[in-house]
Design a protein around this motif. Structure first.
Motif, PDB file in Angstrom:
ATOM      1  N   ALA A 282       0.789  -1.379  -0.119  1.00 13.95           N
ATOM      2  CA  ALA A 282      -0.141   0.116  -0.165  1.00 13.95           C
ATOM      3  C   ALA A 282       0.794   1.317   0.096  1.00 13.95           C
ATOM      4  CB  ALA A 282      -0.854  -0.011   1.098  1.00 13.95           C
ATOM      5  N   LEU A 283       2.114   1.059   0.607  1.00  8.56           N
ATOM      6  CA  LEU A 283       2.947   2.335   0.815  1.00  8.56           C
ATOM      7  C   LEU A 283       3.485   2.639  -0.591  1.00  8.56           C
ATOM      8  CD1 LEU A 283       4.142   4.427   2.434  1.00  8.56           C
ATOM      9  CD2 LEU A 283       6.054   2.928   3.104  1.00  8.56           C
ATOM     10  N   GLN A 284       3.865   1.496  -1.304  1.00  8.89           N
ATOM     11  CA  GLN A 284       4.512   1.596  -2.830  1.00  8.89           C
ATOM     12  C   GLN A 284       3.389   2.371  -3.511  1.00  8.89           C
ATOM     13  OE1 GLN A 284       5.370  -2.699  -3.156  1.00  8.89           O
ATOM     14  NE2 GLN A 284       7.531  -2.030  -2.905  1.00  8.89           N
ATOM     15  N   ARG A 285       2.237   1.874  -3.432  1.00  8.16           N
ATOM     16  CA  ARG A 285       1.237   2.355  -4.190  1.00  8.16           C
ATOM     17  C   ARG A 285       0.900   3.939  -4.101  1.00  8.16           C
ATOM     18  NH1 ARG A 285      -2.132  -1.282  -3.245  1.00  8.16           N
ATOM     19  NH2 ARG A 285      -3.335  -0.503  -1.642  1.00  8.16           N
ATOM     20  N   GLU A 286       1.027   4.174  -2.762  1.00 10.78           N
ATOM     21  CA  GLU A 286       0.695   5.693  -2.378  1.00 10.78           C
ATOM     22  C   GLU A 286       1.909   6.434  -2.899  1.00 10.78           C
ATOM     23  OE1 GLU A 286      -0.055   8.296   1.781  1.00 10.78           O
ATOM     24  OE2 GLU A 286       0.059   6.378   1.773  1.00 10.78           O
ATOM     25  N   TYR A 287       3.080   6.190  -2.925  1.00 10.09           N
ATOM     26  CA  TYR A 287       4.008   6.752  -3.350  1.00 10.09           C
ATOM     27  C   TYR A 287       4.298   6.681  -5.042  1.00 10.09           C
ATOM     28  CZ  TYR A 287       6.509   8.832   0.602  1.00 10.09           C
ATOM     29  OH  TYR A 287       6.760   9.597   1.731  1.00 10.09           O
ATOM     30  N   GLY A 288       3.456   5.830  -5.424  1.00 13.90           N
ATOM     31  CA  GLY A 288       3.692   5.658  -6.913  1.00 13.90           C
ATOM     32  C   GLY A 288       4.602   4.657  -7.663  1.00 13.90           C
ATOM     33  N   LEU A 289       5.270   4.016  -6.742  1.00 13.49           N
ATOM     34  CA  LEU A 289       6.322   3.005  -7.117  1.00 13.49           C
ATOM     35  C   LEU A 289       5.606   1.660  -7.406  1.00 13.49           C
ATOM     36  CD1 LEU A 289       8.569   3.657  -3.910  1.00 13.49           C
ATOM     37  CD2 LEU A 289       8.797   4.794  -6.159  1.00 13.49           C
ATOM     38  N   PRO A 290       6.258   0.866  -8.081  1.00 15.10           N
ATOM     39  CA  PRO A 290       5.988  -0.530  -8.620  1.00 15.10           C
ATOM     40  C   PRO A 290       5.771  -1.474  -7.390  1.00 15.10           C
ATOM     41  CG  PRO A 290       7.531   0.163  -9.897  1.00 15.10           C
ATOM     42  CD  PRO A 290       7.622   1.173  -8.944  1.00 15.10           C
ATOM     43  N   ILE A 295      10.642  -6.327  -3.454  1.00 15.21           N
ATOM     44  CA  ILE A 295      11.728  -5.453  -3.786  1.00 15.21           C
ATOM     45  C   ILE A 295      11.778  -4.728  -2.297  1.00 15.21           C
ATOM     46  CG2 ILE A 295      12.316  -2.861  -4.457  1.00 15.21           C
ATOM     47  CD1 ILE A 295      10.547  -3.841  -7.220  1.00 15.21           C
ATOM     48  N   GLN A 296      13.188  -4.735  -1.820  1.00 12.31           N
ATOM     49  CA  GLN A 296      13.382  -4.014  -0.458  1.00 12.31           C
ATOM     50  C   GLN A 296      13.144  -2.733  -0.654  1.00 12.31           C
ATOM     51  OE1 GLN A 296      17.587  -4.834   0.754  1.00 12.31           O
ATOM     52  NE2 GLN A 296      17.018  -4.249   2.849  1.00 12.31           N
ATOM     53  N   LEU A 297      12.543  -1.930   0.559  1.00 17.44           N
ATOM     54  CA  LEU A 297      11.983  -0.855   0.619  1.00 17.44           C
ATOM     55  C   LEU A 297      12.745  -0.044   1.748  1.00 17.44           C
ATOM     56  CD1 LEU A 297      10.131   1.537  -0.339  1.00 17.44           C
ATOM     57  CD2 LEU A 297       8.503   0.589   0.950  1.00 17.44           C
ATOM     58  N   LEU A 298      13.305   0.950   1.362  1.00 13.35           N
ATOM     59  CA  LEU A 298      14.025   1.689   2.632  1.00 13.35           C
ATOM     60  C   LEU A 298      13.204   3.032   2.909  1.00 13.35           C
ATOM     61  CD1 LEU A 298      17.802   1.762   1.451  1.00 13.35           C
ATOM     62  CD2 LEU A 298      16.094  -0.080   2.664  1.00 13.35           C
ATOM     63  N   GLY A 324      18.783  -1.871  -7.197  1.00 15.93           N
ATOM     64  CA  GLY A 324      17.187  -2.578  -7.378  1.00 15.93           C
ATOM     65  C   GLY A 324      16.622  -2.378  -6.121  1.00 15.93           C
ATOM     66  N   VAL A 325      16.998  -1.364  -5.073  1.00 15.88           N
ATOM     67  CA  VAL A 325      16.026  -1.117  -4.032  1.00 15.88           C
ATOM     68  C   VAL A 325      15.275  -0.032  -4.121  1.00 15.88           C
ATOM     69  CG1 VAL A 325      16.407  -0.606  -1.518  1.00 15.88           C
ATOM     70  CG2 VAL A 325      17.713  -2.488  -2.627  1.00 15.88           C
ATOM     71  N   GLN A 326      13.984   0.081  -3.370  1.00 23.95           N
ATOM     72  CA  GLN A 326      13.274   1.446  -3.559  1.00 23.95           C
ATOM     73  C   GLN A 326      13.596   2.393  -2.075  1.00 23.95           C
ATOM     74  OE1 GLN A 326       9.408  -0.296  -3.559  1.00 23.95           O
ATOM     75  NE2 GLN A 326       9.572  -0.319  -6.015  1.00 23.95           N
ATOM     76  N   MET A 327      13.263   3.605  -2.268  1.00 24.28           N
ATOM     77  CA  MET A 327      13.392   4.659  -1.152  1.00 24.28           C
ATOM     78  C   MET A 327      12.096   5.626  -1.262  1.00 24.28           C
ATOM     79  SD  MET A 327      16.054   5.590   1.073  1.00 24.28           S
ATOM     80  CE  MET A 327      15.940   6.852   2.307  1.00 24.28           C
TER      81      MET A 327
END
Length: 486
Positions: A282-290, A295-298, A324-327
Motif C-alpha cells: 500500500a505504501l508503494q502504491r501511495e508513493y507511485g512506486l511499482p 523489492i526491499q523498501l528503505l 534495485g532497492v526502493q526508497m
C-alpha cells in the motif's frame, strides 16, 4: 509529586520535532504512575484551537510587556493532561511554526517571546497568582525555557528545577543589547550565569542554574562533555558533571502500536508479522512506486538538514537505485536538499518517492511499510524514529552516536548467535560507511527471508516504553528536591 513541565511544543497540540513527542508523552507516563504532572505551553493558535476546556485563570504582570498576558487552564490530548497556556497574542498568535515565520526565518522577537514564557512559568511556580496548585519541581526543556531556572534562583522560596537538553546545537544566543532589553537583573550577565563569549545564552542559564541537568540518552550525555559535540559548553557540563546525567527517552506505545494504529493500512504484530507486507504494498502504491513485496523498501523521516546526514543519503542514492532497492522519504528543511531530492525523485521515479513537508499519518505508514529505516545522523541526542522503526519491524540502519548507539544492536556473528541483533550500525559520518551498512542490509535481506523476519521481530520485542524513563525522571526530581544543586 507536583511537577510543572515547561515546553515550547507538545503533541498533539503543536509539533516541530522530537521535543514535542517527549512533552506529549512524559507527563502522561508520570501521571500514570501516580504523580501530578501538568504541562505549560505558549499560546500559539494551534494550542488555543486544539486544547480542551480552556478557561482564564489569571492576568499576569510581566515586566516590559505592555499588552495583556493571560494564563489559561485546560487539558491536552486523549489522556487529558492538565494544561496551562500562556496567552499573549502579540507574541504567539502568528502563522508559521513556533520559532519561524512562514518564510522559514526566525521571528525577530524570539528572545522576547520566550523570555515572556519563562517569566509566566516563574509566576505560576512561585504562586504569585494565588492559584491552588504549586509545583514541587519545574521541569524545563531546551533553550526556550532556559531563563526559568535563573528567574527562580532569585526566589527565597522556590520549587526544585530540572533542565533537559534535547539538542545542544540550538542554544538561544543573542547579543548583550537583547539581554538589557529583556530587563534581566545585572548580576545574571556573568560568566557563571547567562553570559557566553559576550552573548546572552538561554541554554547556558538552564544548565548553570538548575538543580539538576540531564539530556536524552546516556551516550549523548558523554558526547556533549567533549569539544566535538559540546558547542563551547563542554567545560560547564563537566563542571556540573555531578549534577548531570543521561536518561533515554521512551516512546508512546499507545500512539505507536502496529496492532492498533489507525494511520496504517493493515494491523500487524510479532505474531502476525506476515501482515506487514500489505502495508508495504500500500505504501508503494501511495508513493507511485511499482508494487512488489520482494523489492526491499528503505525509508527516511525527518528534517532535511546536515545533522541528519541527508547529504550522505543523497550521495549513496544512485548506488541504492543500482541495487534495485526502493526508497521513500518524508521531511522538509534545507531548500538545497529539498530540491536535490525532488530532482533525484524525478529521475528515478520508479525507485524513489519524496514528500516534502510533514504528515504525521504518513510517517506512521512509512514506519509500517518499509523494510529498513535510514538514520545516518552526524549526531543524535536520542532519536525516536529508530525506536518507532523497531516497534514496527522496520530494521534501522544507524550511525553509532547518541541515542542511536544506545538503542540499536548491530548485526554481526556474535549478536546473531545470541539473538540480540536489531539493526545495522556504522561508525563514521561519511557516505562510504553508510553505504557499507546499507549494502550489508541489502545482502542480509536477500540471503534469507526467515533470518530477516527473525531480525525484525527481535526489534519489535524491545521495550522502549515511557514507563522506565518516567521512573528515572521521578528519581531525578526527588534528588533535585532533596539535594539542591545550587
Amino acid at each position: 509529586m507536583k511537577i510543572l513541565f515547561a515546553s515550547s511544543e507538545a503533541t498533539p497540540l503543536i509539533k516541530t520535532g522530537g521535543l514535542a513527542d517527549v512533552a506529549g508523552s512524559l507527563p502522561t507516563a508520570l501521571n500514570h504512575i501516580g504523580q501530578d504532572c501538568r504541562l505549560i505551553l505558549p499560546g500559539y493558535p494551534d494550542v488555543l484551537e486544539k486544547a480542551e476546556n480552556l478557561t482564564k485563570l489569571a492576568t499576569l504582570e510581566i515586566a516590559g510587556e505592555k499588552s495583556p498576558v493571560h494564563l489559561l487552564k485546560g487539558s491536552s490530548g486523549p489522556h487529558k493532561v492538565p494544561l496551562y497556556v500562556v496567552d499573549a497574542p502579540h507574541r504567539f498568535k502568528r502563522p508559521g511554526n513556533p520559532y519561524l515565520s512562514p518564510e522559514g526565518v526566525n521571528w525577530p522577537d524570539n528572545a522576547e517571546r520566550f523570555s515572556l514564557f519563562c517569566h509566566a512559568v516563574a509566576e505560576l511556580a512561585t504562586n504569585r497568582i494565588e492559584h491552588d496548585w504549586v509545583p514541587d519541581v519545574v521541569h524545563a526543556n531546551d533553550w526556550q525555557t532556559g531563563l526559568i531556572a535563573p528567574l527562580l534562583s532569585m526566589e527565597k522560596k522556590r520549587p526544585a528545577t530540572l533542565f533537559t537538553i534535547h539538542n545542544l546545537a540550538y542554544q538561544g544566543l543573542y547579543d548583550q543589547a537583547t539581554f538589557q532589553r529583556l530587563g534581566l537583573p545585572d548580576h545574571l550577565w556573568s560568566y557563571h550565569h547567562l553570559e557566553f563569549h559576550g552573548q546572552l545564552s538561554f541554554i547556558k542559564g538552564g544548565i548553570a542554574l538548575s538543580d539538576r541537568v540531564n539530556t536524552v540518552s546516556p551516550s549523548y550525555a558523554t558526547e556533549i562533555k567533549t569539544a566535538e559535540f559540546g558547542y563551547g559548553l563542554e567545560g560547564l557540563l563537566n563542571h556540573r558533571k555531578d549534577h548531570f546525567t543521561g536518561v533515554l527517552n521512551g516512546i508512546d506505545y499507545h500512539a505507536w502500536d502496529p496492532l492498533t494504529d489507525k494511520h496504517i493500512y493493515t494491523p500487524f504484530s510479532v505474531e502476525r508479522f506476515s501482515e506487514k507486507r500489505k502495508n508495504k504494498l500500500a505504501l508503494q502504491r501511495e508513493y507511485g512506486l511499482p508494487e512488489d513485496e520482494h523489492i526491499q523498501l528503505l525509508g527516511y523521516i525527518g528534517r532535511l538538514v546536515d545533522q541528519k546526514g541527508v547529504d550522505l543519503i543523497l550521495q549513496i542514492l544512485p548506488g541504492i537505485m543500482d541495487a534495485g532497492v526502493q526508497m521513500v522519504m518524508l521531511g522538509s528543511g534545507n531548500k538545497d536538499l529539498e530540491h536535490a531530492l525532488e530532482k533525484i525523485s524525478n529521475r528515478y521515479h520508479s525507485r524513489v518517492g519524496v514528500y516534502i513537508g510533514y504528515d504525521e499519518s504518513l510517517s506512521h505508514r512509512i514506519e509500517a511499510g518499509c523494510d529498513c529505516f535510514l538514520m545516518p545522523s552526524r549526531f543524535e541526542p536520542c532519536g525516536l524514529n529508530q525506536m518507532y522503526s523497531l516497534r514496527y519491524g522496520t530494521v534501522p540502519i544507524v550511525r553509532r552516536t547518541g541515542g542511536l548507539a544506545d538503542t540499536v544492536v548491530d548485526v554481526n556473528p556474535s549478536t546473531l548467535a545470541n539473538g540480540s541483533a536489531t539493526g545495522f550500525v556504522f561508525e563514521n559520518a561519511d557516505a562510504s560507511s553508510l553505504w557499507g551498512a546499507v549494502e550489508h542490509a541489502i545482502n542480509f535481506y536477500r540471503r534469507s527471508s526467515t533470518d530477516w523476519e527473525i531480525l525484525a521481530r527481535t526489534g519489535m520485542q524491545q521495550d522502549f516504553s515511557w514507563e522506565a524513563s518516567a521512573q528515572h525522571y521521578l528519581e531525578l526530581y526527588q534528588t533535585a528536591m532533596d539535594e539542591p544543586g545550587l
